[in-house]
Design a protein around this motif. Structure first.
Motif, PDB file in Angstrom:
ATOM      1  N   VAL A  13       0.857  -1.189   0.000  1.00  0.00           N
ATOM      2  CA  VAL A  13       0.000   0.000   0.000  1.00  0.00           C
ATOM      3  C   VAL A  13       0.890   1.234   0.000  1.00  0.00           C
ATOM      4  CG1 VAL A  13      -1.965  -1.111   1.123  1.00  0.00           C
ATOM      5  CG2 VAL A  13      -0.203  -0.053   2.541  1.00  0.00           C
ATOM      6  N   GLU A  21      -4.060   3.781  12.091  1.00  0.00           N
ATOM      7  CA  GLU A  21      -4.299   4.473  10.828  1.00  0.00           C
ATOM      8  C   GLU A  21      -5.281   3.686   9.956  1.00  0.00           C
ATOM      9  OE1 GLU A  21      -3.177   7.416   9.620  1.00  0.00           O
ATOM     10  OE2 GLU A  21      -2.187   7.851  11.526  1.00  0.00           O
ATOM     11  N   THR A  22      -6.034   4.423   9.135  1.00  0.00           N
ATOM     12  CA  THR A  22      -6.943   3.819   8.156  1.00  0.00           C
ATOM     13  C   THR A  22      -6.390   4.060   6.756  1.00  0.00           C
ATOM     14  OG1 THR A  22      -8.884   4.119   9.564  1.00  0.00           O
ATOM     15  CG2 THR A  22      -9.278   3.817   7.201  1.00  0.00           C
ATOM     16  N   VAL A  23      -6.317   3.005   5.964  1.00  0.00           N
ATOM     17  CA  VAL A  23      -5.786   3.083   4.609  1.00  0.00           C
ATOM     18  C   VAL A  23      -6.881   2.699   3.623  1.00  0.00           C
ATOM     19  CG1 VAL A  23      -4.089   2.162   2.994  1.00  0.00           C
ATOM     20  CG2 VAL A  23      -3.457   2.528   5.388  1.00  0.00           C
ATOM     21  N   ALA A  24      -7.225   3.609   2.719  1.00  0.00           N
ATOM     22  CA  ALA A  24      -8.235   3.320   1.701  1.00  0.00           C
ATOM     23  C   ALA A  24      -7.652   2.365   0.659  1.00  0.00           C
ATOM     24  CB  ALA A  24      -8.711   4.604   1.046  1.00  0.00           C
ATOM     25  N   LEU A  25      -8.447   1.408   0.227  1.00  0.00           N
ATOM     26  CA  LEU A  25      -8.010   0.454  -0.783  1.00  0.00           C
ATOM     27  C   LEU A  25      -8.332   0.961  -2.183  1.00  0.00           C
ATOM     28  CD1 LEU A  25      -9.273  -2.865   0.860  1.00  0.00           C
ATOM     29  CD2 LEU A  25      -6.878  -2.189   0.541  1.00  0.00           C
ATOM     30  N   GLU A  26      -7.425   0.709  -3.116  1.00  0.00           N
ATOM     31  CA  GLU A  26      -7.710   0.988  -4.512  1.00  0.00           C
ATOM     32  C   GLU A  26      -8.676  -0.072  -5.035  1.00  0.00           C
ATOM     33  OE1 GLU A  26      -3.970   1.045  -6.508  1.00  0.00           O
ATOM     34  OE2 GLU A  26      -3.203   2.745  -5.346  1.00  0.00           O
ATOM     35  N   SER A  30      -9.231  -3.882  -3.677  1.00  0.00           N
ATOM     36  CA  SER A  30     -10.511  -4.318  -3.127  1.00  0.00           C
ATOM     37  C   SER A  30     -11.012  -5.566  -3.837  1.00  0.00           C
ATOM     38  CB  SER A  30     -11.535  -3.185  -3.248  1.00  0.00           C
ATOM     39  OG  SER A  30     -12.807  -3.614  -2.827  1.00  0.00           O
ATOM     40  N   GLY A  61     -15.282  -2.716   5.626  1.00  0.00           N
ATOM     41  CA  GLY A  61     -16.154  -2.496   4.470  1.00  0.00           C
ATOM     42  C   GLY A  61     -17.416  -3.314   4.605  1.00  0.00           C
ATOM     43  N   ASP A  66     -13.126  -2.114   1.537  1.00  0.00           N
ATOM     44  CA  ASP A  66     -12.845  -0.781   0.994  1.00  0.00           C
ATOM     45  C   ASP A  66     -11.753  -0.035   1.751  1.00  0.00           C
ATOM     46  OD1 ASP A  66     -14.151   0.150   3.314  1.00  0.00           O
ATOM     47  OD2 ASP A  66     -16.043   0.427   2.253  1.00  0.00           O
ATOM     48  N   SER A  67     -11.344  -0.574   2.908  1.00  0.00           N
ATOM     49  CA  SER A  67     -10.262   0.079   3.652  1.00  0.00           C
ATOM     50  C   SER A  67      -9.631  -0.930   4.602  1.00  0.00           C
ATOM     51  CB  SER A  67     -10.789   1.276   4.448  1.00  0.00           C
ATOM     52  OG  SER A  67     -11.694   0.855   5.449  1.00  0.00           O
ATOM     53  N   THR A  69      -7.626  -1.153   8.523  1.00  0.00           N
ATOM     54  CA  THR A  69      -7.246  -0.530   9.786  1.00  0.00           C
ATOM     55  C   THR A  69      -5.935  -1.151  10.241  1.00  0.00           C
ATOM     56  OG1 THR A  69      -9.558  -0.174  10.412  1.00  0.00           O
ATOM     57  CG2 THR A  69      -7.913  -0.076  12.165  1.00  0.00           C
TER      58      THR A  69
END
Length: 250
Positions: A13, A21-26, A30, A61, A66-67, A69
């Protein structure tokens, strides 16, 4: 070598990693987690970014992942050996293979060079980087090798740091023991560049230019002619065993 977890999925990532931290997934990530691996919210994977080590992360998600943690670090960041793989690019699948194997062998940077007999003049750098990331994900590697844009061999040689050791794999060299040549050669304290030519070999003017350089080690890869992708794996294995981190000298 520390014991690694080869069963948990692992994902690169491009985001800062720290507990909480929260990381959004592409979208492709996903799809990979949800549709390929069939993972759902609450399940965990391992993630890395090439800078902050490796971390356990929980999937979040509702309908699809979708993300992530970030939970806890599983391994601190390490450092690749200062080993550059310099090569005449090949076509398609063989280039993919060569990039992946160079990463597996510990190369920290990849530099395509265009020689007189290079068969490929255009290189897809994004595809190369994707192969770098895929190999790192699959093999437990924490750092991401750099991918440089192609340049003519003579320009590369004029710009490279002359303190670095240049291992020139030459099919015209006498077939002497490559390990002895490496172990009795020049010191590699300032980094190593391993140069592999194209399928057609080096032109005589290129060979002459290379042999005039300081801190160069001309290396034979044995009595048989190897394909360029095979030669790359063989050369990197020899260099790592004699001078790199296989020998216990990072």
């Amino acid at each position: 070598m520390p014991q690694l977890d080869f069963r948990s999925p692992r994902l690169f990532v491009d985001a800062a990693l720290a507990a909480g931290e929260t990381v959004a997934l592409e979208r492709n990530q996903s799809n990979y987690l949800g549709n390929v691996l069939r993972l759902a919210a609450g399940e965990t994977i391992r993630v890395f970014n090439g800078r902050d080590g490796e971390w356990q992360a929980a999937i979040a998600g509702r309908k699809r992942p979708d993300s992530l943690t970030i939970v806890a670090q599983t391994r601190p960041q390490d450092r690749l050996p200062d080993l550059a793989y310099v090569f005449a690019p090949l076509k398609h699948a063989r280039l993919d293979y060569m990039v992946q194997k160079a990463v597996e062998m510990g190369a920290s940077s990849l530099q395509p060079v265009l020689t007189r007999f290079t068969q490929v003049s255009r290189v897809n750098s994004e595809r190369m980087r994707a192969n770098v990331i895929e190999a790192a994900e699959q093999c437990g590697i924490l750092s991401i090798a750099g991918v440089a844009e192609p340049m003519p061999l003579d320009r590369y040689l004029s710009q490279r740091e002359t303190q670095r050791l240049l291992v020139f794999c030459d099919e015209a060299a006498d077939a002497t023991s490559p390990l002895q040549a490496l172990q009795g050669g020049l010191a590699a304290a300032h980094g190593i560049d391993v140069l592999i030519g194209p399928e057609g070999g080096f032109a005589e003017e290129e060979r002459a230019l290379l042999l005039r350089l300081p801190r160069i080690l001309r290396l034979s890869l044995g009595p048989r002619i190897l394909r360029a992708d095979t030669a790359g794996v063989a050369a990197l294995a020899l260099v790592q065993a004699a001078l790199g981190d296989w020998a216990g000298t990072p």
